[in-house]
Design a protein around this motif. Structure first.
Motif, PDB file in Angstrom:
ATOM      1  N   VAL A   1       1.627   9.736  -1.493  1.00 19.08           N
ATOM      2  CA  VAL A   1       2.470   8.924  -2.369  1.00 19.08           C
ATOM      3  C   VAL A   1       3.684   8.425  -1.592  1.00 19.08           C
ATOM      4  N   ALA A   2       4.286   9.302  -0.800  1.00 18.44           N
ATOM      5  CA  ALA A   2       5.448   8.904  -0.005  1.00 18.44           C
ATOM      6  C   ALA A   2       5.060   7.830   1.002  1.00 18.44           C
ATOM      7  N   GLY A   3       3.894   7.973   1.609  1.00 21.03           N
ATOM      8  CA  GLY A   3       3.426   6.979   2.573  1.00 21.03           C
ATOM      9  C   GLY A   3       3.158   5.637   1.918  1.00 21.03           C
ATOM     10  N   GLU A   4       2.581   5.671   0.707  1.00 21.41           N
ATOM     11  CA  GLU A   4       2.327   4.426  -0.026  1.00 21.41           C
ATOM     12  C   GLU A   4       3.637   3.759  -0.410  1.00 21.41           C
ATOM     13  N   SER A   5       4.613   4.555  -0.842  1.00 24.01           N
ATOM     14  CA  SER A   5       5.916   4.006  -1.213  1.00 24.01           C
ATOM     15  C   SER A   5       6.600   3.379  -0.012  1.00 24.01           C
ATOM     16  N   ALA A   6       6.536   4.051   1.111  1.00 21.13           N
ATOM     17  CA  ALA A   6       7.152   3.523   2.330  1.00 21.13           C
ATOM     18  C   ALA A   6       6.467   2.234   2.757  1.00 21.13           C
ATOM     19  N   SER A   7       5.158   2.191   2.628  1.00 21.38           N
ATOM     20  CA  SER A   7       4.404   1.001   2.994  1.00 21.38           C
ATOM     21  C   SER A   7       4.771  -0.173   2.083  1.00 21.38           C
ATOM     22  N   ARG A   8       4.855   0.100   0.777  1.00 24.32           N
ATOM     23  CA  ARG A   8       5.238  -0.959  -0.167  1.00 24.32           C
ATOM     24  C   ARG A   8       6.657  -1.446   0.113  1.00 24.32           C
ATOM     25  N   ALA A   9       7.552  -0.529   0.402  1.00 20.41           N
ATOM     26  CA  ALA A   9       8.933  -0.903   0.696  1.00 20.41           C
ATOM     27  C   ALA A   9       8.998  -1.768   1.946  1.00 20.41           C
ATOM     28  N   GLN A  10       8.217  -1.406   2.946  1.00 15.56           N
ATOM     29  CA  GLN A  10       8.185  -2.172   4.189  1.00 15.56           C
ATOM     30  C   GLN A  10       7.627  -3.579   3.942  1.00 15.56           C
TER      31      GLN A  10
END
Length: 74
Positions: free
Chosen positions: A4-13
């Motif tokens: 979930v953290a990785g997906e959030s970081a990817s979306r933010a990027q």
């Protein structure tokens, strides 16, 4: 599978990249209506992020300056 953290970081990027792209296009256009449309799109993209930041401020917990963070009086 991404966390979930990785997906959030990817979306933010991805959002940051899109915001930079739209701002750059707005800087280079001579059409005021197109510039406004691009800036409106940037605001629309950033709105959930800004609301998320405000929501985090409303959550209970330890905050700088709260009495929980202070030392007991002597």
């Amino acid at each position: 599978m991404m966390s979930v953290a990785g997906e959030s970081a990817s979306r933010a990027q991805q959002t940051q990249h899109k915001v930079r792209e739209l701002n750059e296009r707005a800087e280079h256009t001579s059409d005021p209506k197109e510039r406004r449309r691009l800036h409106d799109e940037v605001r629309r993209l950033l709105e959930p992020i800004q609301q998320g930041g405000r929501a985090a401020e409303d959550r209970p917990g330890r905050r700088a300056g709260s009495q929980k963070d202070e030392f007991p009086p002597r």
